[in-house]
Design an enzyme around this catalytic site. Structure first.
Site, PDB file in Angstrom:
ATOM      1  N   SER A  72       0.874  -1.067  -0.041  1.00 43.37           N
ATOM      2  CA  SER A  72       0.063   0.094   0.054  1.00 43.37           C
ATOM      3  C   SER A  72       0.938   1.176  -0.085  1.00 43.37           C
ATOM      4  O   SER A  72       2.079   1.165   0.521  1.00 43.37           O
ATOM      5  CB  SER A  72      -0.839  -0.059   1.244  1.00 43.37           C
ATOM      6  OG  SER A  72      -1.405   1.399   1.563  1.00 43.37           O
ATOM      7  N   TYR A  95      -2.656  -1.127  10.432  1.00 41.54           N
ATOM      8  CA  TYR A  95      -2.596  -0.982   9.065  1.00 41.54           C
ATOM      9  C   TYR A  95      -1.029  -0.733   8.611  1.00 41.54           C
ATOM     10  O   TYR A  95      -0.690  -1.193   7.710  1.00 41.54           O
ATOM     11  CB  TYR A  95      -3.676  -0.477   8.329  1.00 41.54           C
ATOM     12  CG  TYR A  95      -3.914  -0.610   6.799  1.00 41.54           C
ATOM     13  CD1 TYR A  95      -4.667  -1.820   6.432  1.00 41.54           C
ATOM     14  CD2 TYR A  95      -3.376   0.257   5.955  1.00 41.54           C
ATOM     15  CE1 TYR A  95      -4.703  -1.996   4.896  1.00 41.54           C
ATOM     16  CE2 TYR A  95      -3.228   0.228   4.597  1.00 41.54           C
ATOM     17  CZ  TYR A  95      -4.157  -1.029   3.925  1.00 41.54           C
ATOM     18  OH  TYR A  95      -4.299  -1.297   2.688  1.00 41.54           O
TER      19      TYR A  95
HETATM   20  P1  NAD Z   1     -11.769  -6.122  -0.305  1.00 42.84           P
HETATM   21  O1  NAD Z   1     -12.287  -5.944   1.140  1.00 42.84           O
HETATM   22  O2  NAD Z   1     -12.306  -5.784  -1.381  1.00 42.84           O
HETATM   23  O3  NAD Z   1     -11.207  -7.306  -0.228  1.00 42.84           O
HETATM   24  C1  NAD Z   1     -10.475  -7.964   0.632  1.00 42.84           C
HETATM   25  C2  NAD Z   1     -10.199  -9.632   0.384  1.00 42.84           C
HETATM   26  O4  NAD Z   1      -9.768 -10.106   1.556  1.00 42.84           O
HETATM   27  C3  NAD Z   1     -11.598 -10.264   0.230  1.00 42.84           C
HETATM   28  O5  NAD Z   1     -11.607 -11.185  -0.629  1.00 42.84           O
HETATM   29  C4  NAD Z   1     -11.703 -10.969   1.699  1.00 42.84           C
HETATM   30  O6  NAD Z   1     -12.713 -12.024   1.719  1.00 42.84           O
HETATM   31  C5  NAD Z   1     -10.468 -11.398   1.921  1.00 42.84           C
HETATM   32  N1  NAD Z   1      -9.958 -11.608   3.280  1.00 42.84           N
HETATM   33  C6  NAD Z   1     -10.209 -10.576   4.589  1.00 42.84           C
HETATM   34  N2  NAD Z   1     -10.093 -11.059   5.676  1.00 42.84           N
HETATM   35  C7  NAD Z   1      -9.362 -12.553   5.488  1.00 42.84           C
HETATM   36  C8  NAD Z   1      -9.128 -13.617   5.877  1.00 42.84           C
HETATM   37  N3  NAD Z   1      -9.035 -13.757   7.107  1.00 42.84           N
HETATM   38  N4  NAD Z   1      -8.813 -14.889   5.178  1.00 42.84           N
HETATM   39  C9  NAD Z   1      -8.957 -14.931   4.089  1.00 42.84           C
HETATM   40  N5  NAD Z   1      -9.200 -13.694   3.054  1.00 42.84           N
HETATM   41  C10 NAD Z   1      -9.470 -12.769   3.700  1.00 42.84           C
HETATM   42  O7  NAD Z   1     -10.318  -5.084  -0.334  1.00 42.84           O
HETATM   43  P2  NAD Z   1      -9.219  -4.825  -1.372  1.00 42.84           P
HETATM   44  O8  NAD Z   1      -9.464  -2.982  -1.386  1.00 42.84           O
HETATM   45  O9  NAD Z   1      -9.631  -5.168  -2.596  1.00 42.84           O
HETATM   46  O10 NAD Z   1      -7.857  -4.905  -0.667  1.00 42.84           O
HETATM   47  C11 NAD Z   1      -7.075  -5.989  -0.943  1.00 42.84           C
HETATM   48  C12 NAD Z   1      -5.644  -5.493  -0.725  1.00 42.84           C
HETATM   49  O11 NAD Z   1      -5.286  -4.209  -1.103  1.00 42.84           O
HETATM   50  C13 NAD Z   1      -5.624  -5.435   0.778  1.00 42.84           C
HETATM   51  O12 NAD Z   1      -4.248  -6.038   1.338  1.00 42.84           O
HETATM   52  C14 NAD Z   1      -5.302  -3.938   1.136  1.00 42.84           C
HETATM   53  O13 NAD Z   1      -4.688  -3.929   2.250  1.00 42.84           O
HETATM   54  C15 NAD Z   1      -4.733  -3.718  -0.231  1.00 42.84           C
HETATM   55  N6  NAD Z   1      -4.979  -2.263  -0.500  1.00 42.84           N
HETATM   56  C16 NAD Z   1      -6.258  -1.667  -0.956  1.00 42.84           C
HETATM   57  C17 NAD Z   1      -6.399  -0.348  -1.129  1.00 42.84           C
HETATM   58  C18 NAD Z   1      -7.774   0.240  -1.429  1.00 42.84           C
HETATM   59  O14 NAD Z   1      -7.728   1.612  -1.472  1.00 42.84           O
HETATM   60  N7  NAD Z   1      -8.589  -0.511  -1.523  1.00 42.84           N
HETATM   61  C19 NAD Z   1      -5.032   0.452  -1.396  1.00 42.84           C
HETATM   62  C20 NAD Z   1      -3.963  -0.026  -1.091  1.00 42.84           C
HETATM   63  C21 NAD Z   1      -3.926  -1.368  -0.620  1.00 42.84           C
END
Ligand code: NAD
Length: 261
Positions: free
Chosen positions: A143, A156
């Site tokens: 991130s 986080y």
């Molecule tokens: P999201 O909430 O859409 O997806 C998260 C996924 O993780 C889902 O499939 C959920 O079921 C799964 N998950 C959560 N807890 C879990 C567990 N205990 N075991 C297995 N699976 C689990 O979120 P996203 O935005 O797609 O985030 C995905 C990654 O990207 C994360 O690591 C997040 O930190 C990172 N990220 C997101 C953003 C953003 O702005 N959305 C920015 C930077 C980094």
């Protein structure tokens, strides 16, 4: 197709960025293993649609990324079922927004477990097979918060800084084994994870929904636009391809200029 016959696990791929990465890998010919929580029928429909749209195998693992034994068992099971884990994307992640003195201890522990320790366990389990085959790609979804901080996101930001360090360490250990390890650091991507933190941010900073979107989230991004999950997926496809064989230990930002400031 650049990823033909590769077998890929993408953790946290029932939603958001992970789902886009899994679909993009499948489009390029990889068999994919979906993982994450969600409605069983919806996950099954997604799996079937990947197979139908791209003609690859698509499996689902319900492994909970907060549980080391389940993570290691998932890698073993995929190796047995598909013959190898060639590409591992450690992407599952959760968020919680609260002032540090009010941050619940169990939430701190859960975020560290899912956003950081899960990657350690999955990498440790996948590395012996990758080394034996002299080919592997490990991509960690970090991130912009792996490079800079924001208030009220203690767990986080700590986990994401940690995964950037884990990426560099694993890259050095695996450099002569044909295995690359990199992380992708998105800014704000419009996914359920971002949507879910809006109410807490409204409460902790006493702001309206529009103020949170424009003055907190997009305030950090000079382009004033959200990153899309397909843009993150395109970068993951490149890092998984043979063209990226000499890229390792890198932290790729895709953040509309956020961390340039
Ligand atoms: P999201 O909430 O859409 O997806 C998260 C996924 O993780 C889902 O499939 C959920 O079921 C799964 N998950 C959560 N807890 C879990 C567990 N205990 N075991 C297995 N699976 C689990 O979120 P996203 O935005 O797609 O985030 C995905 C990654 O990207 C994360 O690591 C997040 O930190 C990172 N990220 C997101 C953003 C953003 O702005 N959305 C920015 C930077 C980094």
């Amino acid at each position: 197709m650049p990823l033909e016959k590769r077998n890929a696990i993408v953790t946290g791929s029932t939603s958001g960025i992970g789902l886009s990465i899994a679909r993009a890998f499948a489009k390029e010919g990889a068999n994919v293993v979906l993982n994450g929580f969600g409605d069983t029928a919806a996950i099954d429909a997604e799996r079937a649609s990947i197979t139908k749209d791209f003609g690859v195998k698509a499996f689902y693992s319900s492994a909970d990324m907060s549980k080391p034994d389940e993570i290691r068992a998932m890698v073993k099971e995929v190796e047995e079922k598909l013959g190898s884990v060639d590409i591992l994307v450690n992407n599952a992640g959760i968020q919680h927004v609260a002032p540090i003195e009010e941050f619940p201890i169990e939430t701190w522990n859960l975020i560290i477990a899912i956003n950081l320790s899960a990657a350690f366990h999955a990498i440790a389990a996948a590395v012996p097979g990758m080394k034996a085959r002299k080919w592997g790609r490990i991509i960690n979804t970090a991130s912009a918060h792996s490079l800079v901080a924001s208030p009220f996101k203690a767990a986080y930001v700590s986990a994401k800084h940690g995964i950037a360090g884990l990426t560099k360490t694993a890259a050095l250990e695996l450099a002569t084994h044909g295995v690359t390890v990199n992380c992708i650091s998105p800014g704000y991507v419009w996914t359920p994870l971002v949507e879910k933190q809006i109410p807490d941010t409204m409460a902790s900073r006493n702001l309206t929904r529009e103020q949170v979107i424009n003055d907190v989230l997009l305030k950090a991004q000079p382009t004033k636009q959200f990153v899309t999950s397909d843009q993150v997926a395109a970068l993951a496809v490149f890092l998984a391809s043979d063209a990226a064989a000499q890229i390792t230990g890198a932290n790729y930002t895709i953040d509309g200029g956020w961390t340039a400031e």
